[in-house]
Design a protein around this motif. Sequence first.
Motif, PDB file in Angstrom:
ATOM      1  N   PRO A  23       0.811  -1.219   0.000  1.00 17.13           N
ATOM      2  CA  PRO A  23       0.000   0.000   0.000  1.00 17.13           C
ATOM      3  C   PRO A  23       0.845   1.270   0.000  1.00 17.13           C
ATOM      4  N   THR A  24       0.484   2.184  -0.852  1.00 15.36           N
ATOM      5  CA  THR A  24       1.022   3.545  -0.860  1.00 15.36           C
ATOM      6  C   THR A  24      -0.160   4.502  -0.960  1.00 15.36           C
ATOM      7  N   LEU A  25       0.099   5.773  -0.752  1.00 10.74           N
ATOM      8  CA  LEU A  25      -0.984   6.752  -0.788  1.00 10.74           C
ATOM      9  C   LEU A  25      -1.656   6.783  -2.154  1.00 10.74           C
ATOM     10  N   SER A  26      -0.862   6.731  -3.220  1.00 13.25           N
ATOM     11  CA  SER A  26      -1.436   6.781  -4.563  1.00 13.25           C
ATOM     12  C   SER A  26      -2.231   5.519  -4.873  1.00 13.25           C
ATOM     13  N   ARG A  27      -1.723   4.357  -4.444  1.00 11.31           N
ATOM     14  CA  ARG A  27      -2.443   3.108  -4.717  1.00 11.31           C
ATOM     15  C   ARG A  27      -3.756   3.051  -3.949  1.00 11.31           C
ATOM     16  N   ILE A  28      -3.752   3.487  -2.707  1.00 16.30           N
ATOM     17  CA  ILE A  28      -4.985   3.483  -1.920  1.00 16.30           C
ATOM     18  C   ILE A  28      -5.986   4.487  -2.494  1.00 16.30           C
TER      19      ILE A  28
ATOM     20  N   ARG B 171     -27.916  19.576   3.480  1.00 14.81           N
ATOM     21  CA  ARG B 171     -28.274  18.173   3.673  1.00 14.81           C
ATOM     22  C   ARG B 171     -27.904  17.336   2.445  1.00 14.81           C
ATOM     23  N   THR B 172     -28.111  17.876   1.265  1.00 15.85           N
ATOM     24  CA  THR B 172     -27.732  17.160   0.040  1.00 15.85           C
ATOM     25  C   THR B 172     -26.223  16.981  -0.028  1.00 15.85           C
ATOM     26  N   ILE B 173     -25.472  18.011   0.335  1.00 11.44           N
ATOM     27  CA  ILE B 173     -24.010  17.907   0.342  1.00 11.44           C
ATOM     28  C   ILE B 173     -23.562  16.861   1.358  1.00 11.44           C
ATOM     29  N   SER B 174     -24.197  16.852   2.528  1.00  9.28           N
ATOM     30  CA  SER B 174     -23.863  15.861   3.549  1.00  9.28           C
ATOM     31  C   SER B 174     -24.123  14.444   3.041  1.00  9.28           C
ATOM     32  N   PHE B 175     -25.224  14.253   2.322  1.00  9.83           N
ATOM     33  CA  PHE B 175     -25.520  12.934   1.752  1.00  9.83           C
ATOM     34  C   PHE B 175     -24.459  12.534   0.730  1.00  9.83           C
ATOM     35  N   ALA B 176     -24.065  13.470  -0.125  1.00  8.54           N
ATOM     36  CA  ALA B 176     -23.051  13.173  -1.144  1.00  8.54           C
ATOM     37  C   ALA B 176     -21.724  12.788  -0.494  1.00  8.54           C
ATOM     38  N   ILE B 177     -21.339  13.477   0.570  1.00 11.55           N
ATOM     39  CA  ILE B 177     -20.097  13.145   1.277  1.00 11.55           C
ATOM     40  C   ILE B 177     -20.195  11.747   1.882  1.00 11.55           C
ATOM     41  N   GLY B 178     -21.325  11.436   2.505  1.00 12.54           N
ATOM     42  CA  GLY B 178     -21.499  10.118   3.110  1.00 12.54           C
ATOM     43  C   GLY B 178     -21.432   9.001   2.089  1.00 12.54           C
ATOM     44  N   ILE B 179     -22.080   9.169   0.935  1.00  8.94           N
ATOM     45  CA  ILE B 179     -22.065   8.140  -0.115  1.00  8.94           C
ATOM     46  C   ILE B 179     -20.666   7.980  -0.687  1.00  8.94           C
ATOM     47  N   ALA B 180     -19.962   9.096  -0.897  1.00  9.21           N
ATOM     48  CA  ALA B 180     -18.603   9.020  -1.447  1.00  9.21           C
ATOM     49  C   ALA B 180     -17.665   8.279  -0.489  1.00  9.21           C
ATOM     50  N   LEU B 181     -17.744   8.604   0.802  1.00 12.22           N
ATOM     51  CA  LEU B 181     -16.902   7.908   1.779  1.00 12.22           C
ATOM     52  C   LEU B 181     -17.280   6.441   1.906  1.00 12.22           C
ATOM     53  N   LEU B 182     -18.573   6.144   1.818  1.00  5.67           N
ATOM     54  CA  LEU B 182     -19.026   4.758   1.872  1.00  5.67           C
ATOM     55  C   LEU B 182     -18.489   3.969   0.683  1.00  5.67           C
ATOM     56  N   ASP B 183     -18.485   4.578  -0.482  1.00  7.48           N
ATOM     57  CA  ASP B 183     -17.945   3.914  -1.673  1.00  7.48           C
ATOM     58  C   ASP B 183     -16.445   3.692  -1.529  1.00  7.48           C
TER      59      ASP B 183
ATOM     60  N   ALA C 294     -14.747   3.344   1.244  1.00  8.12           N
ATOM     61  CA  ALA C 294     -14.462   2.377   2.303  1.00  8.12           C
ATOM     62  C   ALA C 294     -14.873   0.953   1.933  1.00  8.12           C
ATOM     63  N   THR C 295     -15.616   0.790   0.860  1.00 12.28           N
ATOM     64  CA  THR C 295     -16.049  -0.547   0.445  1.00 12.28           C
ATOM     65  C   THR C 295     -15.506  -0.950  -0.922  1.00 12.28           C
ATOM     66  N   ASN C 296     -15.634  -0.076  -1.904  1.00 14.36           N
ATOM     67  CA  ASN C 296     -15.191  -0.391  -3.267  1.00 14.36           C
ATOM     68  C   ASN C 296     -13.850   0.237  -3.633  1.00 14.36           C
ATOM     69  N   GLY C 297     -13.503   1.339  -2.977  1.00 17.72           N
ATOM     70  CA  GLY C 297     -12.271   2.037  -3.309  1.00 17.72           C
ATOM     71  C   GLY C 297     -11.033   1.364  -2.742  1.00 17.72           C
ATOM     72  N   GLY C 298      -9.937   2.117  -2.768  1.00 15.87           N
ATOM     73  CA  GLY C 298      -8.671   1.555  -2.305  1.00 15.87           C
ATOM     74  C   GLY C 298      -8.706   1.135  -0.852  1.00 15.87           C
ATOM     75  N   LEU C 299      -9.408   1.891  -0.007  1.00 18.94           N
ATOM     76  CA  LEU C 299      -9.508   1.519   1.404  1.00 18.94           C
ATOM     77  C   LEU C 299     -10.245   0.204   1.567  1.00 18.94           C
TER      78      LEU C 299
ATOM     79  N   ILE D  97      -9.392   0.911   9.694  1.00 22.21           N
ATOM     80  CA  ILE D  97      -9.684   2.239   9.140  1.00 22.21           C
ATOM     81  C   ILE D  97     -11.035   2.212   8.422  1.00 22.21           C
ATOM     82  N   SER D  98     -11.254   1.151   7.636  1.00 19.11           N
ATOM     83  CA  SER D  98     -12.530   1.009   6.937  1.00 19.11           C
ATOM     84  C   SER D  98     -13.677   0.868   7.926  1.00 19.11           C
ATOM     85  N   HIS D  99     -13.453   0.077   8.972  1.00 20.62           N
ATOM     86  CA  HIS D  99     -14.475  -0.130  10.004  1.00 20.62           C
ATOM     87  C   HIS D  99     -14.861   1.190  10.648  1.00 20.62           C
ATOM     88  N   MET D 100     -13.882   1.978  11.049  1.00 18.12           N
ATOM     89  CA  MET D 100     -14.174   3.252  11.706  1.00 18.12           C
ATOM     90  C   MET D 100     -14.860   4.228  10.743  1.00 18.12           C
TER      91      MET D 100
END
Length: 584
Positions: free
Chosen positions: A279-284, A323-335, A337-342, A355-358
Amino acid sequence: MAILSIGSLLSLSFLLPEREGYISKDTRSFRLLPFFAGTWFLSALGKMVSTLADLFDTSFSQVLNINTLRSFSTQTSLGRLQTLEVFVALTIFVFSFRIRKVGGTFLLLIAAFLGITAPVFESHASALGSHGLAIGSLVIHVVAIAFWLGAVSGFLFMDESQRLLARPRISVIALWSSIAIAASGVANSWTRLRLSESWLSIYGALIMLKIIAFCGVLVIAQRMRRSAPSTRLIRVELAILLLIMSIGSTLNRFVPIDNEFLPADRATQIIGVPMPAAPTLSRISLAYEADGLILGLLILLTALYIKGVLTLNRRGDYWPKGRTISFAIGIALLDFATNGGLGLYSRFSFEFHMISHMTLSMIVPIALVLSAPITLALRALPSGRVEGERGLKGLLIAILHSWPTRIWTNPIVALVIFDGSLFALYFTPLFGHLMSSHFGHLFMTAHFLLAGLLFFHVIVGIDPNPRKVHHLARVVLLFAAMSIHAFFSVSLMSAQDLVDGGYYQLLQRPWSLDLLNDQKVGAAIGWAMGEIPIVIALIATFIQWMRTDERDAKRADRRSESDLADYNEYLAQLAKRERNSKQV
């Protein structure tokens, strides 16, 4: 029979009219449900015995004994999932005689979808790699076809007045299902064939036949939705959908094997994902290994949220952009932490897993809770179609005020689920078992997210809550959560044994070879990442407390002013009355 059971439950839950939450028993869907569910139970049981006979290459009679069936259903992944389908069918059969309300049929409908999709997790869809995308897209494919098939089959058992009422909702189901079928079919075909010569084989020909049949059913469905549907067209649509499902079932029995895509390392053989580089920052940051089911759910949630906001805008109602911005941030972080490098590296290292769990249990829930999805749904969902019908909005309100919701929104229950489950997961063999299977990994991801959503909904939620929790109690709850989480992290850092049951060792990763140190670093990161969101939630709780006090003070001032005005008016009337008496 599973499809007919789903069709009956779907009709009773959404398509047929209900009155104050109670279903109508004078419908064919209600009368036929026990027969459909009972037949499904027998066929699922027969399929389970047939699978066992194929594995042992023997006759049915030789595997029909309690010890063999118990071993298969408890000690193998395929056996456990097929047993789940049998149990679901039996549950629906038993409760089909006792259901009275829409909420009950809705729960049985969810169980039915779980039953038909469970065996998919042990299919051959991932034989050529891209395990998460293959299995997830296949699950979505099966659910979408079952949804569409169920709606059309339920349509056959309605009278003309019921069909007229159910037609708009069936059109919506057909639209969303067709989009899901097309997208998941493309993703699944790509994971199996890519650009190989297998497109020219019988397997590829079956896929092309399935595509042609799907285009045909789209034309028929569009024609039916524009004009009054005839029974003949309904049957043709149903027949083509059954053909599509049959072709899909045939395709799942075998997968064309291309040596170019065969698993080459131990990690791919165990979890279906090749071992990534160190793992490196760019790969993650740039890595992406899609899980089809999670990605599909994220797309669905995003589409529903956007549709809700657009519905309010067309109506002229205001929805806060924050509220819409908050939803977009939550979905992006969820993606991420599950599908992305993390999410990718969390499968190979306990440090990144923590890290993913938290992220899933602490950060994402705060963003999603502050986006107020329940409030948006209550404002955007339609009401009943006829007098006395609650509709989707009424169903959601009933769920919010139900006794199960009051139980799990209890602050103590939310705290036990949020923090108590940490000890049950990491200090028992459960963690290693869940990490080793795709179904278990999905279950763990869902638990992290839902436990966090429940806890922070009680603490900082702005959506309706059946329980009114005082802000002081919320502060105490946060301090308790902080203390329990710190105790858990210290206990995990002090552990001298691995808690993964040998899972990470089996992966044979070439980097970060000290597994115990990896576990200690993960525990330390979990401690640090867990405290920061709780402190943020604590600050937000104090801010909400101050705003509530300000609103109460303003309300009291207005009430005092109103009382003073009434008193002054009373004195003025007394003075006027006294003047009039003197004049007389």
